[in-house]
Scaffold this motif. Structure first.
Motif, PDB file in Angstrom:
ATOM      1  N   SER A 162      28.325  15.272 -37.839  1.00 36.99           N
ATOM      2  CA  SER A 162      29.565  14.881 -38.510  1.00 36.99           C
ATOM      3  C   SER A 162      30.721  14.837 -37.509  1.00 36.99           C
ATOM      4  O   SER A 162      30.927  15.768 -36.736  1.00 36.99           O
ATOM      5  N   GLY A 163      31.470  13.739 -37.520  1.00 36.60           N
ATOM      6  CA  GLY A 163      32.550  13.549 -36.566  1.00 36.60           C
ATOM      7  C   GLY A 163      32.108  12.829 -35.311  1.00 36.60           C
ATOM      8  O   GLY A 163      32.946  12.385 -34.520  1.00 36.60           O
ATOM      9  N   LEU A 164      30.793  12.705 -35.131  1.00 35.60           N
ATOM     10  CA  LEU A 164      30.261  12.023 -33.950  1.00 35.60           C
ATOM     11  C   LEU A 164      29.468  10.773 -34.311  1.00 35.60           C
ATOM     12  O   LEU A 164      29.133   9.981 -33.439  1.00 35.60           O
ATOM     13  N   THR A 165      29.128  10.621 -35.584  1.00 39.00           N
ATOM     14  CA  THR A 165      28.218   9.560 -35.994  1.00 39.00           C
ATOM     15  C   THR A 165      28.937   8.434 -36.721  1.00 39.00           C
ATOM     16  O   THR A 165      29.834   8.681 -37.524  1.00 39.00           O
ATOM     17  N   ASP A 166      28.523   7.198 -36.446  1.00 35.82           N
ATOM     18  CA  ASP A 166      29.126   6.033 -37.081  1.00 35.82           C
ATOM     19  C   ASP A 166      28.245   5.412 -38.162  1.00 35.82           C
ATOM     20  O   ASP A 166      28.582   4.365 -38.701  1.00 35.82           O
ATOM     21  N   HIS A 199      30.753   6.734 -54.211  1.00 32.65           N
ATOM     22  CA  HIS A 199      31.656   6.117 -53.238  1.00 32.65           C
ATOM     23  C   HIS A 199      33.097   6.206 -53.734  1.00 32.65           C
ATOM     24  O   HIS A 199      33.370   6.045 -54.931  1.00 32.65           O
ATOM     25  N   THR A 200      34.015   6.457 -52.830  1.00 31.68           N
ATOM     26  CA  THR A 200      35.437   6.380 -53.158  1.00 31.68           C
ATOM     27  C   THR A 200      36.111   5.208 -52.447  1.00 31.68           C
ATOM     28  O   THR A 200      37.062   4.624 -52.965  1.00 31.68           O
ATOM     29  N   VAL A 201      35.604   4.865 -51.252  1.00 34.78           N
ATOM     30  CA  VAL A 201      36.161   3.760 -50.468  1.00 34.78           C
ATOM     31  C   VAL A 201      35.009   3.045 -49.774  1.00 34.78           C
ATOM     32  O   VAL A 201      34.059   3.698 -49.320  1.00 34.78           O
ATOM     33  N   TRP A 209      28.182  17.408 -50.549  1.00 33.88           N
ATOM     34  CA  TRP A 209      27.864  16.649 -49.329  1.00 33.88           C
ATOM     35  C   TRP A 209      28.859  15.509 -49.237  1.00 33.88           C
ATOM     36  O   TRP A 209      28.936  14.677 -50.134  1.00 33.88           O
ATOM     37  N   ASP A 210      29.673  15.506 -48.176  1.00 30.04           N
ATOM     38  CA  ASP A 210      30.633  14.416 -48.023  1.00 30.04           C
ATOM     39  C   ASP A 210      30.159  13.468 -46.929  1.00 30.04           C
ATOM     40  O   ASP A 210      29.324  13.816 -46.100  1.00 30.04           O
ATOM     41  N   PHE A 211      30.676  12.261 -46.955  1.00 33.21           N
ATOM     42  CA  PHE A 211      30.257  11.244 -45.994  1.00 33.21           C
ATOM     43  C   PHE A 211      31.418  10.296 -45.722  1.00 33.21           C
ATOM     44  O   PHE A 211      32.300  10.116 -46.567  1.00 33.21           O
ATOM     45  N   ASP A 212      31.428   9.704 -44.536  1.00 28.94           N
ATOM     46  CA  ASP A 212      32.492   8.753 -44.216  1.00 28.94           C
ATOM     47  C   ASP A 212      31.984   7.492 -43.521  1.00 28.94           C
ATOM     48  O   ASP A 212      32.769   6.569 -43.269  1.00 28.94           O
ATOM     49  N   HIS A 213      30.685   7.447 -43.196  1.00 25.95           N
ATOM     50  CA  HIS A 213      30.096   6.243 -42.597  1.00 25.95           C
ATOM     51  C   HIS A 213      28.727   5.978 -43.239  1.00 25.95           C
ATOM     52  O   HIS A 213      27.753   5.655 -42.557  1.00 25.95           O
ATOM     53  N   ILE A 260      29.934   0.031 -45.178  1.00 22.88           N
ATOM     54  CA  ILE A 260      29.819   1.485 -45.157  1.00 22.88           C
ATOM     55  C   ILE A 260      30.772   2.072 -46.191  1.00 22.88           C
ATOM     56  O   ILE A 260      31.706   1.404 -46.644  1.00 22.88           O
ATOM     57  N   ALA A 261      30.534   3.323 -46.566  1.00 25.72           N
ATOM     58  CA  ALA A 261      31.321   3.940 -47.643  1.00 25.72           C
ATOM     59  C   ALA A 261      31.735   5.358 -47.282  1.00 25.72           C
ATOM     60  O   ALA A 261      31.078   6.035 -46.489  1.00 25.72           O
ATOM     61  N   GLU A 262      32.836   5.778 -47.887  1.00 22.46           N
ATOM     62  CA  GLU A 262      33.281   7.173 -47.857  1.00 22.46           C
ATOM     63  C   GLU A 262      33.147   7.747 -49.258  1.00 22.46           C
ATOM     64  O   GLU A 262      33.235   7.033 -50.254  1.00 22.46           O
TER      65      GLU A 262
END
Length: 362
Positions: free
Chosen positions: A85-89, A131-133, A115-119, A308-310
């Motif tokens: 997390s923070g390093l992966t796209d 998904h939120t975004v 479990w959160d996600f951003d990519h 991709i989704a957040e």
């Protein structure tokens, strides 16, 4: 379905083989951040950096056959994040695109409250309700070779292409012959890149990832094993810029680009990206995932996009509530900045000003 939770190092050859086979079930699953090497590497070095975080893999079986792998990090109170997390796209399940699991049941089986996600791969059905975004990640398409890629770039982004080639010629005239090494095995080249990148983080007010010993050890490990590819641009024999990316077969994931600020007027990072495309095309890489962010710079290079989704998946637990209070306001603010170019530029200026003031204070 049955879910077993194991450490990455507990996976045997049969499981790794199945992981690779599942990656072949969809084009975007071939991304290096979803490869077993990435999870194995983070699992080896992450715990040394923080003993409170476990790197684990949920192995999902259906009728005695492995149907999916779910790599994740688990911290205190059952708060979970993607591996690295923070390093992966790119994040998500390693599974066929049509697989749909109950996301909360998966979390329960893995001992996670949230479990959160951003990519996250947005096409994965399991997490779609959470998904939120949604955004996109640009990809350089080199499938037809470098000549075709460059011709398309001339057509769709003529100004960007002309500027890069002009500055490359100028760099050659002012400094010396411009050369490019696609895969340097020299540890000194890697140390130099990390020093450049640390300086960039400091100058721009960002967190220096290379201040964390476990990340340095991880990058060095990927470099030694060949999972990471270190490319170096030189002028007159002197290193000018470099890029460290991860490679899984025919897919490269851009990771750490950096350059010597003494040569900043020549835009060495952009020259390096065009040379990277040429080097990849000549070495069996058909696409380069460039990661989210820096949209204006990457627009001229992209051939396609990965949705991709957040978002976050949460169960009704105290840990999930604490996580929401800590993360939700920050995520909303960050999302607003990313989606508004004017706000993004303003935030970038504020961070740089903060970095200058901090430097004077020291």
């Amino acid at each position: 379905m049955k879910v077993s939770v194991v450490r990455p190092s507990d996976l045997g050859p049969a499981e790794i083989g199945r992981w690779r086979a599942l990656q072949e079930s969809g084009p975007d699953l071939a991304n290096p951040f979803l490869a077993p090497e990435f999870t194995l590497g983070v699992g080896r070095f992450r715990r040394a950096g923080s003993g409170r975080v476990d790197v684990l893999v949920g192995v999902v079986e259906d009728a005695g056959e492995i149907a999916a792998f779910f790599p994740f990090e688990r911290g205190p109170l059952g708060v979970g994040h993607p591996v690295g997390s923070g390093l992966t796209d790119l994040q998500g399940l390693v599974a066929p695109a049509d697989l749909a699991l109950d996301a909360r049941a998966l979390l329960r089986a893995c001992g996670l409250a949230v479990w959160d996600f951003d990519h996250l791969l947005a096409a994965q059905h399991t997490f779609a309700p959470h998904h939120t975004v949604q955004r996109v990640e640009p990809v350089m398409d080199l499938g037809a070779g470098f000549a075709a890629f460059e011709e398309e770039m001339r057509r769709t982004a003529p100004k960007t292409h002309r500027t890069i080639r002009y500055k490359e010629r100028r760099l050659g005239r002012d400094v010396g012959e411009v050369t490019y090494e696609f895969a340097s095995a020299d540890p000194d080249d890697l140390r130099r890149l990390m020093a450049w990148k640390s300086d960039q983080y400091t100058r721009t007010g960002r967190t220096d990832r290379f201040a964390r010993p476990w990340i340095v050890a991880l990058v060095e490990h990927f470099h030694r094993t060949g999972f990471g590819v270190l490319s170096v641009l030189r002028a007159g024999g002197e290193p000018v810029s470099a890029h460290f990316g991860l490679r899984n077969g025919g897919v490269m994931a851009g990771w750490f680009p950096a350059y010597d600020t003494r040569f900043g007027k020549y835009s060495p990072g952009m020259i390096g990206h065009l040379r990277l495309a040429e080097g990849c095309a000549g070495n069996g890489v058909s696409e380069i995932a460039m990661g989210r962010g820096g949209k204006e710079f990457k627009e001229g290079f992209k051939g396609r996009e990965i949705p991709i989704a957040e978002g976050r998946v949460a169960r009704a637990t105290a840990g999930a509530g604490v996580h929401w209070m800590r993360s939700a306001p920050l995520n909303r603010a960050r999302g607003a900045v990313l989606d508004n170019p004017a706000l993004y530029r303003r935030a970038d200026r504020v961070l740089k000003t903060y970095a200058r003031l901090r430097g004077r204070g020291r």
